[in-house]
Write a protein that holds these residues in place. Sequence first.
Motif, PDB file in Angstrom:
ATOM      1  N   SER A 100     -38.264  38.549 -10.429  1.00 59.33           N
ATOM      2  CA  SER A 100     -38.585  37.850 -11.677  1.00 59.33           C
ATOM      3  C   SER A 100     -37.714  38.353 -12.819  1.00 59.33           C
ATOM      4  O   SER A 100     -37.540  37.654 -13.822  1.00 59.33           O
ATOM      5  N   GLN A 295     -48.067  34.172  -2.354  1.00 58.33           N
ATOM      6  CA  GLN A 295     -48.152  33.331  -3.552  1.00 58.33           C
ATOM      7  C   GLN A 295     -49.422  33.639  -4.339  1.00 58.33           C
ATOM      8  O   GLN A 295     -49.410  33.664  -5.577  1.00 58.33           O
ATOM      9  N   THR A 296     -50.519  33.885  -3.627  1.00 58.87           N
ATOM     10  CA  THR A 296     -51.759  34.264  -4.297  1.00 58.87           C
ATOM     11  C   THR A 296     -51.571  35.540  -5.107  1.00 58.87           C
ATOM     12  O   THR A 296     -52.040  35.648  -6.252  1.00 58.87           O
ATOM     13  N   ALA A 298     -48.711  36.668  -6.324  1.00 60.98           N
ATOM     14  CA  ALA A 298     -47.830  36.350  -7.453  1.00 60.98           C
ATOM     15  C   ALA A 298     -48.622  35.716  -8.592  1.00 60.98           C
ATOM     16  O   ALA A 298     -48.407  36.028  -9.779  1.00 60.98           O
ATOM     17  N   ASP A 299     -49.541  34.830  -8.247  1.00 63.21           N
ATOM     18  CA  ASP A 299     -50.372  34.189  -9.273  1.00 63.21           C
ATOM     19  C   ASP A 299     -51.275  35.207  -9.962  1.00 63.21           C
ATOM     20  O   ASP A 299     -51.486  35.149 -11.189  1.00 63.21           O
ATOM     21  N   GLN A 300     -51.806  36.156  -9.199  1.00 66.56           N
ATOM     22  CA  GLN A 300     -52.629  37.204  -9.790  1.00 66.56           C
ATOM     23  C   GLN A 300     -51.790  38.098 -10.714  1.00 66.56           C
ATOM     24  O   GLN A 300     -52.263  38.524 -11.772  1.00 66.56           O
ATOM     25  N   GLN A 302     -49.215  37.209 -12.471  1.00 69.48           N
ATOM     26  CA  GLN A 302     -49.009  36.490 -13.721  1.00 69.48           C
ATOM     27  C   GLN A 302     -50.259  36.557 -14.596  1.00 69.48           C
ATOM     28  O   GLN A 302     -50.187  36.789 -15.809  1.00 69.48           O
ATOM     29  N   ALA A 303     -51.420  36.384 -13.976  1.00 71.41           N
ATOM     30  CA  ALA A 303     -52.677  36.451 -14.724  1.00 71.41           C
ATOM     31  C   ALA A 303     -52.884  37.824 -15.358  1.00 71.41           C
ATOM     32  O   ALA A 303     -53.435  37.941 -16.459  1.00 71.41           O
ATOM     33  N   ASP A 309     -43.857  34.562 -16.190  1.00 71.67           N
ATOM     34  CA  ASP A 309     -43.923  33.152 -15.822  1.00 71.67           C
ATOM     35  C   ASP A 309     -44.437  32.960 -14.404  1.00 71.67           C
ATOM     36  O   ASP A 309     -44.385  33.875 -13.579  1.00 71.67           O
ATOM     37  N   LYS A 310     -44.879  31.739 -14.105  1.00 74.26           N
ATOM     38  CA  LYS A 310     -45.292  31.423 -12.742  1.00 74.26           C
ATOM     39  C   LYS A 310     -44.104  31.626 -11.812  1.00 74.26           C
ATOM     40  O   LYS A 310     -42.976  31.247 -12.123  1.00 74.26           O
ATOM     41  N   PHE A 311     -44.365  32.227 -10.655  1.00 68.67           N
ATOM     42  CA  PHE A 311     -43.289  32.627  -9.743  1.00 68.67           C
ATOM     43  C   PHE A 311     -43.472  31.951  -8.396  1.00 68.67           C
ATOM     44  O   PHE A 311     -44.537  32.037  -7.785  1.00 68.67           O
ATOM     45  N   ASP A 312     -42.427  31.265  -7.933  1.00 68.28           N
ATOM     46  CA  ASP A 312     -42.429  30.648  -6.618  1.00 68.28           C
ATOM     47  C   ASP A 312     -41.890  31.667  -5.621  1.00 68.28           C
ATOM     48  O   ASP A 312     -40.703  32.025  -5.666  1.00 68.28           O
TER      49      ASP A 312
END
Length: 318
Positions: A100, A295-296, A298-300, A302-303, A309-312
């Motif tokens: 990132s 991905q889960t 990565a979303d955590q 970001q939270a 930023d949101k990461f793919d």
Amino acid sequence: MRRAVATVLASTLLFAAAGCGGDDSGSATDGGPDKFKVGAIPIVDVAPLHLGIAKGFFSEQGMEIEVVNTTGGAAAVPGVVSGDFTFAFGNVTSLIVAKSQNLPLKAVAEGNSSTGQDGKDFGGVVVPKDSPITSAKDLAGKQVAVNNLKNIGDTTVRASVRKAGGDPAGVKFVEMPFPDMPAAIANHRVDAAWIVEPFFTTAKNQGAKVIASNFVDAAPDLTVAVYFTSEKVLKEKADLVKRFTAAIEKSLQYATDHPDEARAVLSKYTKIDAGVAEKMTLPAWPQKVNTASVQTIADQMQADGLIKDKFDVAQVLP
């Protein structure tokens, strides 16, 4: 994020100073095997790597590996960026943070995964035997040891706190090497610790209580770590990457099929008691990454503000 930025700056400087790889980038100069270094934390997670070396899976692919111990994924990233390590073992959080921030890294193979079984995983959150803490909800305002700050330990512990109905913002994380954690818990130097095998079993043998399986709480069948390299190595030494990946995948399968040998090899790179090795829970060692679970995470992240930023995760996974 000051710590993460400092790590990136140090990594970038190391990358420039090392000339992007130097003599340890995996080149054979005399027609012999490719010789290079792999960074890996000395815990049960990397048993397949050591077992594969012992079984000749890497030598049959024309490679001679020196394993260099690290303290975790955050420490392994600068080693790969600088070229000190051609490959390294690191948790997915470390790799996501690095990518990132535009560090040129890419995973090449699965490292290890959670067993997916609550209370029967290869790591968890423990507290002293006489602690009043009974669940992750009670960790708010408490001091919790993790091996690296702003990493997979605190990310997944926060997941446990949320799942238990607590507020993860109040948890105070402190950095501590895994081998030091059993004594720190026994002597009440911290309120709790996230710890993995073989030190997890050591702590439990000393009376520590398990209050959460944080990997299980974070995501189903979580891919915890991967083996990764630099984009430079991927581009310039594609055949080496292909051979390394083939060898590590064979090692992962062998460790899965021969758990007793995976336990035994621990004595080669850790100071582990034979009784602990016999009782400890092994990670899962699938050959492929569980992309959805990463991905889960990565979303955590970001939270939690670990990444902006949101990461793919497709941009960093194999």
